[in-house]
Design a protein around this motif. Structure first.
Motif, PDB file in Angstrom:
ATOM      1  N   GLU A 146      -9.832  11.025  23.758  1.00  0.00           N
ATOM      2  CA  GLU A 146      -9.096  10.649  22.544  1.00  0.00           C
ATOM      3  C   GLU A 146      -9.544   9.261  22.057  1.00  0.00           C
ATOM      4  OE1 GLU A 146      -7.350  12.835  20.976  1.00  0.00           O
ATOM      5  OE2 GLU A 146      -7.102  14.338  22.540  1.00  0.00           O
ATOM      6  N   ALA A 147     -10.859   9.159  21.898  1.00  0.00           N
ATOM      7  CA  ALA A 147     -11.471   7.852  21.604  1.00  0.00           C
ATOM      8  C   ALA A 147     -11.013   7.257  20.278  1.00  0.00           C
ATOM      9  CB  ALA A 147     -12.993   7.990  21.614  1.00  0.00           C
ATOM     10  N   GLN A 148     -10.505   8.096  19.360  1.00  0.00           N
ATOM     11  CA  GLN A 148     -10.071   7.525  18.070  1.00  0.00           C
ATOM     12  C   GLN A 148      -8.970   6.481  18.257  1.00  0.00           C
ATOM     13  OE1 GLN A 148      -9.479  10.925  18.626  1.00  0.00           O
ATOM     14  NE2 GLN A 148      -7.317  10.740  19.080  1.00  0.00           N
ATOM     15  N   GLU A 149      -8.245   6.560  19.368  1.00  0.00           N
ATOM     16  CA  GLU A 149      -7.161   5.596  19.590  1.00  0.00           C
ATOM     17  C   GLU A 149      -7.703   4.172  19.737  1.00  0.00           C
ATOM     18  OE1 GLU A 149      -4.152   6.702  19.130  1.00  0.00           O
ATOM     19  OE2 GLU A 149      -4.962   8.736  18.977  1.00  0.00           O
ATOM     20  N   LEU A 150      -8.985   4.053  20.078  1.00  0.00           N
ATOM     21  CA  LEU A 150      -9.563   2.711  20.238  1.00  0.00           C
ATOM     22  C   LEU A 150      -9.753   2.010  18.898  1.00  0.00           C
ATOM     23  CD1 LEU A 150     -12.131   3.184  23.124  1.00  0.00           C
ATOM     24  CD2 LEU A 150      -9.737   2.521  23.214  1.00  0.00           C
ATOM     25  N   ALA A 151      -9.586   2.749  17.815  1.00  0.00           N
ATOM     26  CA  ALA A 151      -9.640   2.114  16.494  1.00  0.00           C
ATOM     27  C   ALA A 151      -8.475   1.130  16.339  1.00  0.00           C
ATOM     28  CB  ALA A 151      -9.595   3.166  15.397  1.00  0.00           C
ATOM     29  N   LYS A 152      -7.486   1.259  17.204  1.00  0.00           N
ATOM     30  CA  LYS A 152      -6.320   0.370  17.101  1.00  0.00           C
ATOM     31  C   LYS A 152      -6.567  -0.989  17.752  1.00  0.00           C
ATOM     32  CE  LYS A 152      -3.130   4.234  17.357  1.00  0.00           C
ATOM     33  NZ  LYS A 152      -2.296   4.996  18.321  1.00  0.00           N
ATOM     34  N   LEU A 153      -7.740  -1.143  18.349  1.00  0.00           N
ATOM     35  CA  LEU A 153      -8.053  -2.389  19.044  1.00  0.00           C
ATOM     36  C   LEU A 153      -8.106  -3.547  18.048  1.00  0.00           C
ATOM     37  CD1 LEU A 153      -8.961  -3.618  21.766  1.00  0.00           C
ATOM     38  CD2 LEU A 153     -11.300  -3.159  21.068  1.00  0.00           C
ATOM     39  N   ARG A 154      -7.396  -4.630  18.373  1.00  0.00           N
ATOM     40  CA  ARG A 154      -7.418  -5.817  17.524  1.00  0.00           C
ATOM     41  C   ARG A 154      -8.013  -6.987  18.307  1.00  0.00           C
ATOM     42  NH1 ARG A 154      -6.999  -2.401  14.649  1.00  0.00           N
ATOM     43  NH2 ARG A 154      -5.421  -1.916  13.081  1.00  0.00           N
ATOM     44  N   GLY A 155      -8.686  -7.861  17.615  1.00  0.00           N
ATOM     45  CA  GLY A 155      -9.194  -9.073  18.258  1.00  0.00           C
ATOM     46  C   GLY A 155     -10.632  -8.961  18.755  1.00  0.00           C
ATOM     47  N   ARG A 156     -11.111  -7.755  18.909  1.00  0.00           N
ATOM     48  CA  ARG A 156     -12.500  -7.539  19.356  1.00  0.00           C
ATOM     49  C   ARG A 156     -13.001  -6.298  18.664  1.00  0.00           C
ATOM     50  NH1 ARG A 156     -15.094  -9.767  24.569  1.00  0.00           N
ATOM     51  NH2 ARG A 156     -13.550 -11.332  25.082  1.00  0.00           N
ATOM     52  N   THR A 157     -14.289  -6.181  18.515  1.00  0.00           N
ATOM     53  CA  THR A 157     -14.791  -4.911  18.014  1.00  0.00           C
ATOM     54  C   THR A 157     -15.619  -4.249  19.098  1.00  0.00           C
ATOM     55  OG1 THR A 157     -16.723  -5.914  17.068  1.00  0.00           O
ATOM     56  CG2 THR A 157     -14.861  -5.638  15.598  1.00  0.00           C
ATOM     57  N   LEU A 158     -15.417  -2.967  19.218  1.00  0.00           N
ATOM     58  CA  LEU A 158     -16.098  -2.226  20.275  1.00  0.00           C
ATOM     59  C   LEU A 158     -17.417  -1.646  19.809  1.00  0.00           C
ATOM     60  CD1 LEU A 158     -13.796   0.088  22.374  1.00  0.00           C
ATOM     61  CD2 LEU A 158     -15.029  -1.966  23.035  1.00  0.00           C
TER      62      LEU A 158
END
Ligand SMILES: Nc1ncnc2c1ncn2[C@@H]1O[C@H](COP(=O)(O)OP(=O)(O)OP(=O)(O)O)[C@@H](O)[C@H]1O
Ligand SMILES: [Mg+2]
Length: 360
Positions: A146-158
């Motif tokens: 469910e990698a789309q959930e990582l779009a919620k990451l704030r403060g860094r870009t993956l």
């Protein structure tokens, strides 16, 4: 037993899916990035886990972040830590490699990541994985479920570290699953010239529901294995209602082994409750009740123009074309609707039922 309430872990636990497993194994050996897409409960996690069983792999469960609005880099590292605690007792060398990274300390079989400014770089962590895999003489499968959930990451870009891994780390093969295909693609920005992953080739494996025939076979075989007799009529009814979604078939199977009489009703009720809760979460997140009207009118398929007419009739005022398109696009991106030709429809049979009386 064929029916289980958790994702399959080994190949022998999978019913069917030979073709998908074959494609995934090929991709893992030859491609840097593979996406496994499919609606809820269709068996994505099972296929990925079973196909990669016994391989060098790191599994990050991003589903865990589903309920969150935002996640921090620390949250992601914590999810990784969980998996590493499982691996480190078996793979000392991995611990050694990780401990060389600034911001990482390994104590026995546990790993600690600094947070904030001193947090380790994700690219360096991936480099350590790559080196470990090279030393083992095997490709490492990095699975993000469910990698789309990582779009919620704030403060860094993956994306930059993922792009770096794609281009340079030859011993890593990334496999991302997603039940919200549109969101996953939007997150990876494969078609955006400014994205680190722009234009990169990826394998796409779409998992669909089982055909009617396969669904009947799945249930029949499962009941045979469990040594219980269930009428063909009940099996047919279950297949009609659950539409080949293996997760719901398995849930029904498990219940029916114990209580055949009420199993289908219980399955439908449970599934509808989950689907409704998930949909209402989305509605709240997006902040507009209009999504409910749109999903309702698309229950059995509707065109763009029908959606617009319906919304205007419900609200008694004009609605812009832009708004209608945006509502539909978001529902498609989040996997609640599918577009087939000119028709938008709700693919999940359980959500279709839940929508009949849905209020959020
Ligand atoms: N091929 C299969 N054969 C037998 N059982 C399966 C198969 N695929 C999935 N299942 C069962 O269906 C259920 C759902 O599977 P799984 O969790 O893999 O689906 P998913 O698509 O990852 O679901 P979610 O969207 O909830 O993450 C599990 O109980 C699993 O055991
Ligand atoms: Mg899953």
């Amino acid at each position: 037993m064929l029916f289980r309430d958790r994702p399959a872990e080994r190949l022998e636990e999978l019913f069917d899916r030979e073709e998908e497993v074959r494609r995934l194994l090929n991709a893992v050996n030859s491609s840097a990035l593979t996406l496994i897409l499919g609606m809820r409960r269709v068996g994505k996690t099972s296929v990925v886990k079973a196909a990669t069983y016994g391989k060098l792999r790191i599994y990050i469960d991003a589903r865990y972040f589903e309920e969150k609005r935002y996640i921090s880099y620390g949250d992601l590292l914590e999810a990784l830590r969980k998996e590493l605690r499982r691996l480190l007792p078996l793979h000392k060398r991995l611990g050694e490699l990780l401990s060389k990274i600034r911001g990482v300390s390994v104590a026995g079989v546990d790993v600690k990541f600094e947070i904030g400014r001193n947090a380790p770089s994700f690219a360096e962590i991936l480099e350590a994985f790559d080196q470990w895999a090279r030393e083992q003489g095997e490709r490492l499968v990095l699975i993000i479920d469910e990698a789309q959930e990582l779009a919620k990451l704030r403060g860094r870009t993956l994306l930059p570290p993922l792009g770096y891994a794609y281009d340079n780390l030859r011993n890593i093969s990334m496999v991302f699953t997603g039940s919200k295909a549109g969101l996953l693609l939007r997150f990876l920005r494969l078609e955006d010239p400014h994205s680190p992953l722009f234009g990169r080739y990826f394998e796409k494996i779409e998992l669909g529901p089982f055909s009617r025939e396969l669904s009947v076979q799945f249930l029949t075989k499962g009941f045979e294995e469990a040594g219980v007799r269930v009428s063909r009529e009940l099996i047919d009814r279950a297949v009609d209602e659950l539409d080949g979604v293996v997760g719901w078939l398995a849930y029904f199977g498990l219940r029916a082994v114990k209580k055949p009489d009420s199993a289908l009703e219980e399955t439908l009720e449970y599934a509808a409750r989950l689907a409704a809760a998930e949909f209402c979460n989305f509605v709240q997140y997006m902040g507009s009740q209009r999504y409910i009207h749109v999903a309702k009118v698309c229950k059995n398929g509707a065109r763009w123009s029908e959606v617009k007419r319906y919304l205007q009739a419900v609200e008694g005022k004009p609605i812009t074309d832009y708004e209608v398109t945006k509502l539909l696009k978001n529902l498609v991106d989040y996997g609640f609707l599918e577009k087939r030709g000119e028709i938008y429809l709700v693919p999940d049979p359980v959500l279709r039922t839940a929508l009949q009386s849905l209020r959020c």
